[in-house]
Design a protein around this motif. Structure first.
Motif, mmCIF file in Angstrom:
data_model
loop_
_atom_site.group_PDB
_atom_site.id
_atom_site.type_symbol
_atom_site.label_atom_id
_atom_site.label_comp_id
_atom_site.label_asym_id
_atom_site.label_seq_id
_atom_site.Cartn_x
_atom_site.Cartn_y
_atom_site.Cartn_z
ATOM 1 N N ASP A 34 42.341 66.167 -2.983
ATOM 2 C CA ASP A 34 43.422 66.958 -3.349
ATOM 3 C C ASP A 34 42.224 68.493 -4.350
ATOM 4 O OD1 ASP A 34 44.881 68.804 -3.915
ATOM 5 O OD2 ASP A 34 46.086 67.370 -5.776
ATOM 6 N N ASN A 35 41.238 68.833 -3.782
ATOM 7 C CA ASN A 35 40.821 69.310 -4.390
ATOM 8 C C ASN A 35 40.978 71.306 -4.042
ATOM 9 O OD1 ASN A 35 38.747 67.769 -6.006
ATOM 10 N ND2 ASN A 35 37.728 67.492 -3.757
ATOM 11 N N PRO A 36 41.116 71.731 -5.775
ATOM 12 C CA PRO A 36 41.395 73.428 -5.271
ATOM 13 C C PRO A 36 40.219 73.621 -4.514
ATOM 14 C CG PRO A 36 40.423 73.047 -6.681
ATOM 15 C CD PRO A 36 40.360 71.918 -6.641
ATOM 16 N N ILE A 37 40.921 74.666 -3.917
ATOM 17 C CA ILE A 37 40.055 75.827 -3.166
ATOM 18 C C ILE A 37 39.086 77.210 -3.415
ATOM 19 C CG2 ILE A 37 41.383 75.680 -0.646
ATOM 20 C CD1 ILE A 37 42.052 78.519 -1.201
ATOM 21 N N VAL A 38 37.930 76.943 -3.038
ATOM 22 C CA VAL A 38 37.407 77.536 -3.667
ATOM 23 C C VAL A 38 36.559 79.294 -3.586
ATOM 24 C CG1 VAL A 38 36.129 75.893 -4.881
ATOM 25 C CG2 VAL A 38 35.204 76.932 -3.225
ATOM 26 N N SER A 39 37.439 79.348 -2.256
ATOM 27 C CA SER A 39 37.470 81.240 -0.863
ATOM 28 C C SER A 39 38.266 81.525 -0.332
ATOM 29 C CB SER A 39 35.786 80.712 -1.194
ATOM 30 O OG SER A 39 35.708 79.697 0.448
ATOM 31 N N ALA A 40 38.238 82.848 0.199
ATOM 32 C CA ALA A 40 39.587 83.088 0.604
ATOM 33 C C ALA A 40 39.056 81.862 2.290
ATOM 34 C CB ALA A 40 39.210 84.992 0.612
ATOM 35 N N GLY A 41 38.410 81.939 2.446
ATOM 36 C CA GLY A 41 37.663 82.064 3.680
ATOM 37 C C GLY A 41 38.559 80.295 3.811
ATOM 38 N N GLU A 42 38.602 79.366 2.644
ATOM 39 C CA GLU A 42 39.863 77.774 2.845
ATOM 40 C C GLU A 42 40.809 78.538 3.169
ATOM 41 O OE1 GLU A 42 37.035 74.947 0.700
ATOM 42 O OE2 GLU A 42 36.315 76.341 -0.758
ATOM 43 N N ASP A 43 41.554 79.254 2.779
ATOM 44 C CA ASP A 43 42.981 80.120 1.753
ATOM 45 C C ASP A 43 43.692 79.522 3.405
ATOM 46 O OD1 ASP A 43 45.378 81.098 1.318
ATOM 47 O OD2 ASP A 43 45.361 82.842 1.648
ATOM 48 N N VAL A 44 44.591 78.528 3.506
ATOM 49 C CA VAL A 44 45.809 78.680 4.513
ATOM 50 C C VAL A 44 47.217 79.049 4.640
ATOM 51 C CG1 VAL A 44 43.885 76.532 5.611
ATOM 52 C CG2 VAL A 44 46.240 75.877 3.903
ATOM 53 N N LEU A 45 46.965 79.236 2.539
ATOM 54 C CA LEU A 45 48.442 79.288 2.478
ATOM 55 C C LEU A 45 49.095 80.951 2.803
ATOM 56 C CD1 LEU A 45 49.607 77.233 0.359
ATOM 57 C CD2 LEU A 45 49.432 76.927 2.758
ATOM 58 N N GLY A 46 47.459 81.864 3.178
ATOM 59 C CA GLY A 46 47.985 83.477 2.725
ATOM 60 C C GLY A 46 48.010 83.471 1.836
ATOM 61 N N ARG A 47 47.430 83.284 0.496
ATOM 62 C CA ARG A 47 47.524 83.847 -0.723
ATOM 63 C C ARG A 47 45.896 84.592 -1.033
ATOM 64 N NH1 ARG A 47 49.440 78.199 -3.768
ATOM 65 N NH2 ARG A 47 51.845 78.900 -2.857
ATOM 66 N N ALA A 48 45.678 84.825 -0.594
ATOM 67 C CA ALA A 48 44.114 85.244 -1.096
ATOM 68 C C ALA A 48 44.077 87.026 -1.256
ATOM 69 C CB ALA A 48 42.655 84.694 0.636
ATOM 70 N N ASP A 49 45.347 87.754 -0.537
ATOM 71 C CA ASP A 49 44.959 88.530 -0.679
ATOM 72 C C ASP A 49 45.712 88.932 -1.969
ATOM 73 O OD1 ASP A 49 44.884 91.268 0.764
ATOM 74 O OD2 ASP A 49 47.136 91.299 0.881
ATOM 75 N N VAL A 50 46.808 88.180 -2.302
ATOM 76 C CA VAL A 50 47.768 88.854 -2.577
ATOM 77 C C VAL A 50 46.994 88.148 -4.354
ATOM 78 C CG1 VAL A 50 50.385 88.264 -4.387
ATOM 79 C CG2 VAL A 50 49.952 87.353 -1.668
ATOM 80 N N ALA A 51 46.191 87.342 -4.485
ATOM 81 C CA ALA A 51 45.118 86.828 -5.891
ATOM 82 C C ALA A 51 44.699 87.493 -5.892
ATOM 83 C CB ALA A 51 44.574 85.603 -5.229
ATOM 84 N N ARG A 52 44.035 88.416 -4.897
ATOM 85 C CA ARG A 52 43.062 89.960 -4.589
ATOM 86 C C ARG A 52 43.893 90.593 -5.650
ATOM 87 N NH1 ARG A 52 41.505 94.279 -2.135
ATOM 88 N NH2 ARG A 52 43.807 93.953 -0.567
#
Length: 284
Positions: free
Chosen positions: A10-28
């Motif tokens: 259970d490690n956090p992801i570190v980049s948008a390339g690992e995002d499987v929940l569709g949160r990268a764009d929202v975070a950006r």
């Protein structure tokens, strides 16, 4: 297990390339919006969610935006390494100064020097040479504290730091994660520290925590924890719940490689849905 199978840690992801929940764009977009706010009096931002909801991952996705030009200096402060309000105050400004010097000595040198002095002033232990610190640092702390008493207050040093921060063309981001995993007393100490330092210009605090846990820790007689929290945190982002279908999909993706390389498995594809929904998923 196949070579492509990931370790179930259970490690956090570190980049948008690992995002499987569709949160990268929202975070950006959220991180980008912080740049556009009035930061003349600083800003405290909360990334809120229950344990395991992906707060650390969301903060890491925000970092990618902070890394884009013009790049922001991001300083991580780990509260797990220290305990007690006094030790937090004693160490916080030192840690921040060190990180800023490493980030860009020419750009942040004056600010780091001011933070060192301000930290010495706020630490009562610095009044006693040799106690709780090396002699060289203790002596410098003692001299700084004497100057403070001579000036009758910490305001001159605070102003020095604030003035240096105020002329920065881009803000500094201070990240404090896993606050909700601290003890009740430690949570209170962290928020006292943030309240003490939150008004510095061009400083954005990004705090990641479980709202319910922190509000409970901040409860005082006749003072609701939520009211206390709202006086400190000015902007919040509540992480949405993860859809059950998405969790189910992730679970299936994780299970598949575990059985791919197992030999002599009697597998009935017609019964697998029943086994998964009635046995595997409820167990997890």
């Amino acid at each position: 297990m196949g070579n492509d199978a990931r370790s179930p840690i259970d490690n956090p992801i570190v980049s948008a390339g690992e995002d499987v929940l569709g949160r990268a764009d929202v975070a950006r977009r959220f991180a980008k919006g912080l740049r556009e706010l009035d930061l003349s009096a600083g800003l405290v931002v909360g990334v809120l969610g229950a344990w395991g909801s992906g707060k650390s991952s969301f903060v890491n996705l925000m970092r990618e935006e902070f890394e884009s030009e013009p790049k922001l200096a991001v300083v991580d402060f780990n509260p797990w390494m220290f305990s007690g309000a006094q030790q937090l105050v004693d160490v916080f400004f030192k840690e921040l100064a060190v990180e800023l010097r490493l980030e860009n000595p020419s750009r942040f040198g004056a600010i780091a020097d001011g933070l060192d002095e301000y930290g010495d002033v706020l630490s009562p232990i610095s009044m006693i040479p040799g106690v709780g610190a090396r002699w060289d640092r203790a002596f410098r702390s003692y001299q700084t504290a004497r100057r403070w008493w001579k000036d009758r207050g910490a305001q001159p040093m605070r102003k020095k730091v604030a003035d240096a921060l105020g002329v920065l063309d881009q803000p500094v981001v201070v990240v404090i994660d896993d606050i909700d995993r601290l003890s009740t007393g430690e949570i209170r100490d962290i928020f006292k520290l943030v309240r003490l330092t939150a008004s510095f210009p061009n400083v954005i605090y990004v705090l990641a925590f479980d709202r319910k846990r922190v509000e409970l820790a901040l409860e005082e007689v006749n003072v609701p924890g939520r009211a206390y929290l709202e006086k400190i945190v000015q902007l919040t982002f509540d992480l949405p719940g993860i859809p059950r279908e998405k969790l189910r999909s992730q679970l299936l993706d994780a299970l598949s490689p575990m059985v791919d390389d197992v030999e002599n498995v009697r597998f009935d594809p017609d019964r697998w849905p029943d086994v998964f929904y009635e046995v595997v998923e409820p167990s997890l």
